[in-house]
Design an enzyme around this catalytic site. Structure first.
Site, PDB file in Angstrom:
ATOM      1  CG  ASP A   1      -1.815  -1.351   1.207  1.00  0.00           C
ATOM      2  OD1 ASP A   1      -1.293  -2.462   1.383  1.00  0.00           O
ATOM      3  OD2 ASP A   1      -2.938  -1.194   0.941  1.00  0.00           O
TER       4      ASP A   1
ATOM      5  CG  ASP B   1      -3.805  -1.228  -2.668  1.00  0.00           C
ATOM      6  OD1 ASP B   1      -4.479  -1.888  -3.604  1.00  0.00           O
ATOM      7  OD2 ASP B   1      -4.544  -1.052  -1.562  1.00  0.00           O
TER       8      ASP B   1
ATOM      9  CE1 TYR C   1      -1.919   2.657  -2.227  1.00  0.00           C
ATOM     10  CE2 TYR C   1      -4.143   3.437  -1.741  1.00  0.00           C
ATOM     11  CZ  TYR C   1      -3.048   2.443  -1.494  1.00  0.00           C
ATOM     12  OH  TYR C   1      -3.030   1.839  -0.474  1.00  0.00           O
TER      13      TYR C   1
ATOM     14  CG  ASN D   1      -8.441  -2.043  -2.811  1.00  0.00           C
ATOM     15  OD1 ASN D   1      -7.098  -2.608  -2.089  1.00  0.00           O
ATOM     16  ND2 ASN D   1      -8.855  -0.938  -2.371  1.00  0.00           N
ATOM     17  CG  HIS D   2      -6.015   1.613  -4.380  1.00  0.00           C
ATOM     18  ND1 HIS D   2      -6.583   2.871  -4.569  1.00  0.00           N
ATOM     19  CD2 HIS D   2      -6.232   1.182  -3.016  1.00  0.00           C
ATOM     20  CE1 HIS D   2      -7.171   3.177  -3.144  1.00  0.00           C
ATOM     21  NE2 HIS D   2      -6.958   2.057  -2.451  1.00  0.00           N
TER      22      HIS D   2
ATOM     23  CG  HIS E   1      -4.506  -6.005  -1.307  1.00  0.00           C
ATOM     24  ND1 HIS E   1      -3.228  -5.050  -1.248  1.00  0.00           N
ATOM     25  CD2 HIS E   1      -5.619  -5.066  -1.370  1.00  0.00           C
ATOM     26  CE1 HIS E   1      -3.762  -3.765  -0.555  1.00  0.00           C
ATOM     27  NE2 HIS E   1      -4.982  -3.691  -1.022  1.00  0.00           N
TER      28      HIS E   1
ATOM     29  CG  HIS F   1     -10.313   1.188   7.050  1.00  0.00           C
ATOM     30  ND1 HIS F   1     -11.737   1.650   6.780  1.00  0.00           N
ATOM     31  CD2 HIS F   1      -9.830   1.287   5.997  1.00  0.00           C
ATOM     32  CE1 HIS F   1     -11.563   2.242   5.569  1.00  0.00           C
ATOM     33  NE2 HIS F   1     -10.575   1.911   4.967  1.00  0.00           N
ATOM     34  CG  HIS F   2     -10.144  -2.668   4.414  1.00  0.00           C
ATOM     35  ND1 HIS F   2     -10.950  -2.225   3.454  1.00  0.00           N
ATOM     36  CD2 HIS F   2      -8.824  -1.810   4.402  1.00  0.00           C
ATOM     37  CE1 HIS F   2     -10.456  -1.264   2.830  1.00  0.00           C
ATOM     38  NE2 HIS F   2      -9.209  -1.108   3.406  1.00  0.00           N
TER      39      HIS F   2
ATOM     40  CG  HIS G   1      -7.186  -4.039   1.786  1.00  0.00           C
ATOM     41  ND1 HIS G   1      -7.493  -3.273   0.877  1.00  0.00           N
ATOM     42  CD2 HIS G   1      -8.530  -4.507   2.207  1.00  0.00           C
ATOM     43  CE1 HIS G   1      -8.899  -2.971   0.670  1.00  0.00           C
ATOM     44  NE2 HIS G   1      -9.306  -3.898   1.347  1.00  0.00           N
ATOM     45  CB  VAL G   2      -5.089  -3.212   7.469  1.00  0.00           C
ATOM     46  CG1 VAL G   2      -5.668  -2.322   8.708  1.00  0.00           C
ATOM     47  CG2 VAL G   2      -6.671  -4.088   6.711  1.00  0.00           C
ATOM     48  CG  HIS G   3      -3.895   2.109   4.399  1.00  0.00           C
ATOM     49  ND1 HIS G   3      -4.596   3.074   3.887  1.00  0.00           N
ATOM     50  CD2 HIS G   3      -3.602   1.236   3.702  1.00  0.00           C
ATOM     51  CE1 HIS G   3      -4.910   2.769   2.715  1.00  0.00           C
ATOM     52  NE2 HIS G   3      -4.472   1.380   2.290  1.00  0.00           N
TER      53      HIS G   3
HETATM   54 FE   LIG Z   1      -6.143  -2.193  -0.409  1.00  0.00          FE
END
Ligand SMILES: [Fe+2]
Length: 498
Positions: free
Chosen positions: A166, A195, A198, A232-233, A317, A326-327, A354-356
């Site tokens: 990410d 990711d 972006y 996903n990005h 991911h 989140h997520h 995925h999770v930042h």
């Molecule tokens: Fe993601």
């Protein structure tokens, strides 16, 4: 006496219950205080985005593994103005013999954007464990780089992988890459968990942001392979503007050696590298029963020869275990499909993004549940992987700070800070994982764990897992001490009462 024995048994049982309640408490939620302001993208005139000088000079140079066992390299680059040369000139260090490999060129359009000329060239049959120089471009815009091929796959070959996910292209992204580059435990290959640029966060998925990102990472990715996972990005699916082919920019720009592992799609594949067998999965391609990805993985896992490559690593991911808000539970459907296989085939570690934020799990599984039995809570399982979320590369969406409370027992350590990981494989039995947050010095680890190989060294991990609250962050001696102290105090209580 009978009463005493009953009391003794009851107390012992209570003691054990209290003991296990202590053991099954959640792990550590770090109290580290950071500045969690949203990070801004680096300005377009930053030196990290600089276009190399000269007409049509190759830019966005990056490499990845080009075959299944590490004797191949895919070299990719972009020429902005015209196709230019498709060849890569390469030679081994200390060798006069220069070789030429021929590549091919792709272009694509995305809404109102037209890409440059995207080159991909696979160099094959290299020597293991050798430094090679390579050149792309022509005339006075020729650019030279180098890479080192991995050792031949083998059970006790030490090798060091970096972990980033990410990433994006903010000031924090730059700090992450800098910390990775300057980490004294030098990563030899980077495992990227999805990711990338972006670009889809910009109006109309501004694909020029794929170009700036390619220029940003060149300083690392041109010199060591980055192993790609789609996030996903990378989907870039926007039918409203006529873009209905998922993963179009990603698959044009980032090639992977998927055919070498019998995969039918670049979204999932495997490679061997030194003592590791790395399986890359796609959270955003079909993975249910009978799908191509499912059928490939079903055949792939039994093929892994742990005598040749003891360390079985999975990249994806979307995390299967994630205790941030989140997520939360987004990885649940893939977990239901694939977790039983990860346990059966004793995967050592699963890395996701995925999770930042950062999170490390205990060795747990949750595969007993069959709807009617109610067994839907993760349990300690020494055949299970450790799950590590490392989606903390530092992108414009910022950190995730909201967590599920209390910290679930499967979560060993969690902290929302940007950083990177290093997986340092020592031999067939031991590997060391360290997580480095960007605010610290380059050598500082904010979290670390010794990994005991599930195939070659499962017993030691079992003893430690039984007796410790945080089993993997303490030595075996320390674990035994904790265990004996616990039993001694339990015995003392029982003697006093009896
Ligand atoms: Fe993601």
């Amino acid at each position: 006496m009978g009463v005493r024995r009953d009391s003794f048994g009851g107390i012992f049982l209570v003691g054990l219950i209290f003991g296990f309640a202590e053991i099954s408490n959640g792990g550590i939620t770090s109290s580290y205080v950071r500045n969690d302001d949203l990070s801004l993208d680096m300005p377009l005139d930053s030196d990290v985005f600089r276009v190399p000088p000269g007409y049509n000079a190759p830019q966005q140079v990056h490499i990845t593994q080009g075959d299944h066992e590490g004797k191949g390299v895919i070299v990719s680059w972009v020429t902005p103005d015209e196709p230019g040369s498709k060849t890569v000139l390469y030679w081994a260090e200390n060798s006069e013999l220069k070789n030429v490999a021929e590549g091919f060129i792709l272009k694509y359009k995305y809404f109102n954007y037209t890409s440059g000329y995207i080159h991909h060239c696979t160099i094959k049959d290299l020597e293991f464990d050798t430094k090679y120089y390579y050149e792309v471009g022509v005339g006075n815009t020729t650019r030279q780089f180098w890479f080192i091929t991995p050792p031949r796959p083998g059970p006790d070959v030490p090798y060091t992988f970096g972990l980033i996910g990410d990433l994006g292209q903010t000031h924090d992204s730059n700090r992450t890459v800098t910390h990775y580059e300057l980490n004294p435990t030098k990563g030899q290959t980077l495992l990227f968990v999805g990711d990338l640029s972006y670009a889809d966060d910009y109006p109309f998925h501004d694909n020029s942001r794929w170009d700036t990102w390619g220029r940003f990472i060149e300083r690392s990715a041109a010199y060591q392979p980055w192993i790609w996972t789609a996030g996903n990005h990378e989907i870039d699916f926007v039918p409203e503007i006529g873009e209905s082919k998922p993963f179009k920019p990603y698959t044009h720009r980032y090639h992977v050696p998927y055919r070498a592992s019998g995969s039918t799609s670049p979204m999932w594949y495997s490679i061997k590298r030194a003592s590791a067998y790395i399986i890359v999965l796609s959270s955003y391609s079909a993975y249910g029963k009978y799908t191509p990805q499912y059928k490939w993985l079903e055949k792939e896992l039994p093929k892994v020869n742990r005598t040749e490559t003891p360390w079985l690593i999975v990249l994806m991911h979307c995390p299967m275990y994630n205790s941030y808000a989140h997520h939360y539970m987004e990885g649940e459907t893939m977990r239901v499909m694939y977790e039983p296989w990860f346990v059966e085939f004793k995967v050592d570690v699963v890395f996701a993004g995925h999770v930042h934020a950062y999170e490390r799990s205990e060795r747990i599984s949750n595969i007993a549940y069959n709807i009617v039995n109610g067994l839907c809570t993760p349990i300690r399982d020494q055949s299970a992987p450790i799950y590590i979320t490392i989606g903390d590369g530092g992108n414009l969406e910022g950190l995730v700070t909201s967590m599920t409370e209390p910290q679930p027992s499967y979560s060993a350590f969690r902290e929302p800070s940007f950083g990177h990981g290093i997986l340092d494989i020592k031999n067939r039995t031991h590997a060391y994982f360290g997580w480095h947050r960007n605010q610290d010095g380059y050598a500082v680890e904010a979290d670390s764990v010794w990994l005991h190989n599930r195939y070659w060294n499962p017993h030691e991990g079992f003893i430690r897992g039984c007796v410790m609250k945080r089993s993997d962050s303490m030595s075996l001696e320390g674990a035994c001490k904790v265990h004996s102290e616990y039993l001694r105090s339990l015995l003392q209580i029982i003697q006093n009462l009896v």
